[in-house]
Structure formats: C-alpha cells, structure tokens
Write a protein that holds these residues in place. Structure first.
Motif, PDB file in Angstrom:
ATOM      1  N   PRO A   1       0.413  -1.171   0.520  1.00 30.23           N
ATOM      2  CA  PRO A   1       0.049   0.105  -0.200  1.00 30.23           C
ATOM      3  C   PRO A   1       0.986   1.264   0.111  1.00 30.23           C
ATOM      4  CG  PRO A   1      -0.205  -1.325   2.295  1.00 30.23           C
ATOM      5  CD  PRO A   1       0.668  -2.100   0.955  1.00 30.23           C
ATOM      6  N   GLU A   2       0.900   1.658  -0.548  1.00 25.30           N
ATOM      7  CA  GLU A   2       1.211   3.681  -0.713  1.00 25.30           C
ATOM      8  C   GLU A   2       1.997   3.860   0.493  1.00 25.30           C
ATOM      9  OE1 GLU A   2       2.912   6.349  -2.960  1.00 25.30           O
ATOM     10  OE2 GLU A   2       2.494   4.461  -3.569  1.00 25.30           O
ATOM     11  N   ASP A   3       0.937   4.131   1.819  1.00 24.39           N
ATOM     12  CA  ASP A   3       1.045   4.714   2.678  1.00 24.39           C
ATOM     13  C   ASP A   3       2.106   3.481   3.708  1.00 24.39           C
ATOM     14  OD1 ASP A   3      -0.801   2.031   3.614  1.00 24.39           O
ATOM     15  OD2 ASP A   3      -1.258   2.957   5.125  1.00 24.39           O
ATOM     16  N   VAL A   4       2.978   2.757   3.307  1.00 23.53           N
ATOM     17  CA  VAL A   4       3.237   1.971   3.845  1.00 23.53           C
ATOM     18  C   VAL A   4       5.466   1.777   3.532  1.00 23.53           C
ATOM     19  CG1 VAL A   4       4.770  -0.734   3.787  1.00 23.53           C
ATOM     20  CG2 VAL A   4       2.300  -0.352   4.176  1.00 23.53           C
ATOM     21  N   ASN A   5       4.743   2.169   1.852  1.00 23.75           N
ATOM     22  CA  ASN A   5       5.606   2.499   0.534  1.00 23.75           C
ATOM     23  C   ASN A   5       6.797   3.487   0.969  1.00 23.75           C
ATOM     24  OD1 ASN A   5       7.502   1.308  -1.801  1.00 23.75           O
ATOM     25  ND2 ASN A   5       5.733   1.794  -2.556  1.00 23.75           N
ATOM     26  N   GLY A   6       7.640   3.899   2.384  1.00 21.58           N
ATOM     27  CA  GLY A   6       8.137   4.611   2.539  1.00 21.58           C
ATOM     28  C   GLY A   6       9.789   4.750   2.167  1.00 21.58           C
ATOM     29  N   PRO A   7      10.514   5.023   2.649  1.00 21.06           N
ATOM     30  CA  PRO A   7      11.763   5.115   2.755  1.00 21.06           C
ATOM     31  C   PRO A   7      12.484   3.893   3.218  1.00 21.06           C
ATOM     32  CG  PRO A   7      11.956   7.460   2.749  1.00 21.06           C
ATOM     33  CD  PRO A   7      10.524   6.657   2.975  1.00 21.06           C
ATOM     34  N   VAL A   8      12.123   3.237   4.156  1.00 19.36           N
ATOM     35  CA  VAL A   8      12.629   2.481   4.600  1.00 19.36           C
ATOM     36  C   VAL A   8      12.111   1.316   4.386  1.00 19.36           C
ATOM     37  CG1 VAL A   8      12.797   1.647   7.600  1.00 19.36           C
ATOM     38  CG2 VAL A   8      12.972   3.784   7.111  1.00 19.36           C
ATOM     39  N   PHE A   9      10.673   1.871   4.222  1.00 21.01           N
ATOM     40  CA  PHE A   9      10.250  -0.041   3.537  1.00 21.01           C
ATOM     41  C   PHE A   9      10.988  -0.567   1.564  1.00 21.01           C
ATOM     42  CE2 PHE A   9       7.567  -1.750   0.168  1.00 21.01           C
ATOM     43  CZ  PHE A   9       7.000  -3.146   1.157  1.00 21.01           C
ATOM     44  N   ARG A  10      11.242   0.823   1.171  1.00 25.57           N
ATOM     45  CA  ARG A  10      11.701   0.744  -0.132  1.00 25.57           C
ATOM     46  C   ARG A  10      13.715  -0.434   0.185  1.00 25.57           C
ATOM     47  NH1 ARG A  10       9.031   5.929  -0.771  1.00 25.57           N
ATOM     48  NH2 ARG A  10      10.903   6.377  -0.734  1.00 25.57           N
ATOM     49  N   ALA A  11      14.295   0.282   1.365  1.00 28.42           N
ATOM     50  CA  ALA A  11      15.536  -0.270   1.478  1.00 28.42           C
ATOM     51  C   ALA A  11      15.285  -1.734   1.491  1.00 28.42           C
ATOM     52  CB  ALA A  11      16.151   1.173   2.551  1.00 28.42           C
ATOM     53  N   LEU A  12      14.514  -1.982   2.636  1.00 28.65           N
ATOM     54  CA  LEU A  12      13.848  -3.200   3.054  1.00 28.65           C
ATOM     55  C   LEU A  12      13.846  -3.635   1.806  1.00 28.65           C
ATOM     56  CD1 LEU A  12      13.884  -5.731   5.126  1.00 28.65           C
ATOM     57  CD2 LEU A  12      11.280  -4.496   5.260  1.00 28.65           C
ATOM     58  N   ALA A  13      12.835  -3.314   1.542  1.00 28.99           N
ATOM     59  CA  ALA A  13      12.633  -4.451  -0.350  1.00 28.99           C
ATOM     60  C   ALA A  13      13.703  -4.521  -0.847  1.00 28.99           C
ATOM     61  CB  ALA A  13      11.148  -4.188  -0.618  1.00 28.99           C
ATOM     62  N   LYS A  14      14.082  -3.552  -1.101  1.00 29.64           N
ATOM     63  CA  LYS A  14      15.411  -4.105  -1.690  1.00 29.64           C
ATOM     64  C   LYS A  14      16.376  -4.843  -1.379  1.00 29.64           C
ATOM     65  CE  LYS A  14      19.565  -0.827  -3.956  1.00 29.64           C
ATOM     66  NZ  LYS A  14      19.496   0.292  -3.759  1.00 29.64           N
ATOM     67  N   SER A  15      16.452  -4.754   0.117  1.00 36.41           N
ATOM     68  CA  SER A  15      17.691  -5.832   0.455  1.00 36.41           C
ATOM     69  C   SER A  15      17.385  -7.051  -0.107  1.00 36.41           C
ATOM     70  CB  SER A  15      17.859  -4.962   2.027  1.00 36.41           C
ATOM     71  OG  SER A  15      16.717  -6.035   3.003  1.00 36.41           O
ATOM     72  N   ALA A  16      16.235  -7.437   0.806  1.00 37.95           N
ATOM     73  CA  ALA A  16      15.179  -8.374   0.205  1.00 37.95           C
ATOM     74  C   ALA A  16      15.299  -9.456  -1.107  1.00 37.95           C
ATOM     75  CB  ALA A  16      13.850  -8.408   0.452  1.00 37.95           C
ATOM     76  N   HIS A  17      15.106  -8.240  -2.185  1.00 39.39           N
ATOM     77  CA  HIS A  17      15.520  -8.726  -3.506  1.00 39.39           C
ATOM     78  C   HIS A  17      17.196  -8.725  -3.715  1.00 39.39           C
ATOM     79  CE1 HIS A  17      11.268  -7.224  -4.881  1.00 39.39           C
ATOM     80  NE2 HIS A  17      11.920  -7.294  -4.250  1.00 39.39           N
ATOM     81  N   ALA A  18      18.183  -8.427  -3.118  1.00 38.13           N
ATOM     82  CA  ALA A  18      19.199  -8.103  -2.806  1.00 38.13           C
ATOM     83  C   ALA A  18      20.014  -9.824  -2.332  1.00 38.13           C
ATOM     84  CB  ALA A  18      20.453  -8.004  -2.461  1.00 38.13           C
ATOM     85  N   VAL A  19      19.021 -10.297  -1.441  1.00 39.02           N
ATOM     86  CA  VAL A  19      19.727 -11.670  -0.855  1.00 39.02           C
ATOM     87  C   VAL A  19      18.575 -12.396  -1.862  1.00 39.02           C
ATOM     88  CG1 VAL A  19      19.157 -13.195   1.089  1.00 39.02           C
ATOM     89  CG2 VAL A  19      19.374 -10.895   1.590  1.00 39.02           C
ATOM     90  N   SER A  20      17.810 -12.407  -2.296  1.00 36.95           N
ATOM     91  CA  SER A  20      17.281 -13.678  -3.441  1.00 36.95           C
ATOM     92  C   SER A  20      17.867 -13.484  -4.678  1.00 36.95           C
ATOM     93  CB  SER A  20      15.703 -13.192  -3.338  1.00 36.95           C
ATOM     94  OG  SER A  20      16.035 -11.811  -4.931  1.00 36.95           O
ATOM     95  N   ARG A  21      18.290 -12.919  -4.876  1.00 36.71           N
ATOM     96  CA  ARG A  21      19.241 -12.776  -6.033  1.00 36.71           C
ATOM     97  C   ARG A  21      20.898 -13.965  -6.059  1.00 36.71           C
ATOM     98  NH1 ARG A  21      19.760  -7.565  -7.571  1.00 36.71           N
ATOM     99  NH2 ARG A  21      18.144  -6.879  -6.643  1.00 36.71           N
ATOM    100  N   THR A  22      21.158 -14.283  -4.839  1.00 39.59           N
ATOM    101  CA  THR A  22      22.543 -14.600  -3.960  1.00 39.59           C
ATOM    102  C   THR A  22      22.566 -16.197  -4.037  1.00 39.59           C
ATOM    103  OG1 THR A  22      22.040 -14.049  -2.785  1.00 39.59           O
ATOM    104  CG2 THR A  22      23.204 -12.575  -3.178  1.00 39.59           C
TER     105      THR A  22
END
Length: 90
Positions: free
Chosen positions: A69-90
């Motif tokens: 949801p838009e109200d969750v999609n802040g800078p910390v959430f985006r950093a968390l999601a980015k880190s999750a995607h980096a882990v999944s690619r390794t």
C-alpha cells in the motif's frame, strides 16, 4: 542508566528477528542487523511502524509477492525490499 536509543534499537532488532516464520526472520532481521545502528529517529519510527504490520502481509510486500500500500511504501520499506531482492538474487 542505559541509553534509551540503544534500548529502542535492541527491542526493534529482537522484534525484527522474531517475526513468526523463518523467511521473515531472515529477511527483516537481516535488514535490521545491517541498518538499525545507522537509522535516524524518523527512520526508526518508520521501521517500528512496519513491524506493527502482520507478518504475512509485510513479508508479501517486501518480496513483491503483493503490491505494498502507498502508506507503507516509504524510504525504509523501499530499502528493506531492495535488500530482500538482493538476497534472493544471490
């Protein structure tokens, strides 16, 4: 007397590492271990609010299984999601 900021960070780390199922513990807890010490007060506030979200919902959004949801999609959430995607690619 202990530093209140250190206590807050320890509590957030515990909550992040004990989400209720292993995948969330690893992704969210790993992010917390890597980033909590450098977070500003406003980032800590956002992360704490994210930890209030039910495990299944937060994890689904973080790994892009569902759109956040838009109200969750802040800078910390985006950093968390980015880190999750980096882990999944390794």
């Amino acid at each position: 007397m202990s530093d209140p900021h250190a206590i807050r960070r320890r509590r957030l780390l515990f909550r992040a590492e004990h989400r209720g199922f292993k995948e969330a513990d690893l992704v969210i807890g790993g992010f917390a271990r890597a980033r909590l010490q450098s977070m500003t007060e406003s980032e800590l506030d956002e992360f704490e609010a994210l930890l209030e979200i039910p495990d299944q919902d937060l994890y689904a959004w973080v790994v892009s299984r569902e759109e956040a949801p838009e109200d969750v999609n802040g800078p910390v959430f985006r950093a968390l999601a980015k880190s999750a995607h980096a882990v999944s690619r390794t």
